[in-house]
Design a protein around this motif. Structure first.
Motif, PDB file in Angstrom:
ATOM      1  N   SER A 229      35.413  13.275 125.413  1.00  0.00           N
ATOM      2  CA  SER A 229      34.016  13.706 125.440  1.00  0.00           C
ATOM      3  C   SER A 229      33.552  14.098 124.043  1.00  0.00           C
ATOM      4  O   SER A 229      34.357  14.525 123.197  1.00  0.00           O
ATOM      5  N   LEU A 230      32.274  13.963 123.841  1.00  0.00           N
ATOM      6  CA  LEU A 230      31.608  14.449 122.636  1.00  0.00           C
ATOM      7  C   LEU A 230      30.234  14.965 123.041  1.00  0.00           C
ATOM      8  O   LEU A 230      29.639  14.482 124.017  1.00  0.00           O
ATOM      9  N   ARG A 231      29.729  15.925 122.267  1.00  0.00           N
ATOM     10  CA  ARG A 231      28.353  16.356 122.461  1.00  0.00           C
ATOM     11  C   ARG A 231      27.602  16.155 121.159  1.00  0.00           C
ATOM     12  O   ARG A 231      27.945  16.765 120.129  1.00  0.00           O
ATOM     13  N   LEU A 232      26.586  15.325 121.215  1.00  0.00           N
ATOM     14  CA  LEU A 232      25.742  15.088 120.055  1.00  0.00           C
ATOM     15  C   LEU A 232      24.559  16.048 120.083  1.00  0.00           C
ATOM     16  O   LEU A 232      24.063  16.398 121.148  1.00  0.00           O
ATOM     17  N   SER A 233      24.133  16.438 118.896  1.00  0.00           N
ATOM     18  CA  SER A 233      22.954  17.284 118.758  1.00  0.00           C
ATOM     19  C   SER A 233      21.938  16.605 117.859  1.00  0.00           C
ATOM     20  O   SER A 233      22.303  15.891 116.921  1.00  0.00           O
ATOM     21  N   CYS A 234      20.685  16.846 118.139  1.00  0.00           N
ATOM     22  CA  CYS A 234      19.577  16.321 117.335  1.00  0.00           C
ATOM     23  C   CYS A 234      18.652  17.497 117.059  1.00  0.00           C
ATOM     24  O   CYS A 234      18.037  18.034 117.983  1.00  0.00           O
ATOM     25  N   VAL A 235      18.583  17.904 115.809  1.00  0.00           N
ATOM     26  CA  VAL A 235      17.784  19.069 115.423  1.00  0.00           C
ATOM     27  C   VAL A 235      16.546  18.616 114.671  1.00  0.00           C
ATOM     28  O   VAL A 235      16.631  17.829 113.720  1.00  0.00           O
ATOM     29  N   ALA A 236      15.406  19.118 115.102  1.00  0.00           N
ATOM     30  CA  ALA A 236      14.131  18.782 114.460  1.00  0.00           C
ATOM     31  C   ALA A 236      13.738  19.868 113.472  1.00  0.00           C
ATOM     32  O   ALA A 236      13.966  21.052 113.713  1.00  0.00           O
ATOM     33  N   SER A 237      13.134  19.434 112.396  1.00  0.00           N
ATOM     34  CA  SER A 237      12.590  20.401 111.441  1.00  0.00           C
ATOM     35  C   SER A 237      11.255  19.875 110.934  1.00  0.00           C
ATOM     36  O   SER A 237      11.042  18.660 110.845  1.00  0.00           O
TER      37      SER A 237
END
Length: 124
Positions: free
Chosen positions: A17-25
């Motif tokens: 498993s992996l968890r990807l993150s997408c952060v907006a700025s």
């Protein structure tokens, strides 16, 4: 500066498993639907999952249904892609992208902003 930054990729064994993150700025995520895309070597980019502005509606490509889960935390300006039961065919560069929409639905077209991607490699 408006941008999306992905993280969480890496090398994982099949079944992992992996968890990807997408952060907006630089912009308020509340008004945007988010899509996750991937591009495998030698293949075209494809939509993997999307989530509408509120998180109340999601969509998945057939290849990942039942294994991937998309979610969002607008207060943290972050969208997540939890990937379980990974297989070698999931290998690729994973991108998140955003488009402005207050629709109850989401899709993979008309993106306004793109991240640069995070690499996922599924291999033993």
């Amino acid at each position: 500066q408006l941008q999306l930054v992905e993280s969480g990729g890496g090398l994982v064994q099949p079944g992992g498993s992996l968890r990807l993150s997408c952060v907006a700025s630089g912009f308020t995520l509340d008004y945007y639907a988010i899509g996750w895309f991937r591009q495998a070597p030698g293949k075209e980019r494809e939509g993997v999952s999307c989530i509408n502005y509120s998180g109340g509606s999601t969509n998945y490509a057939d290849a990942v249904k039942g294994r991937f889960t998309i979610s969002r935390d607008n207060a943290k300006k972050t969208v997540y892609l939890q990937m379980n039961s990974l297989i070698p065919e999931d290998t690729g560069l994973y991108y998140c992208a955003a488009y402005m929409s207050r629709s109850r639905y989401c899709g993979w077209g008309g993106m306004n902003y793109w991240g640069k991607g995070t690499l996922v490699t599924v291999s033993s």
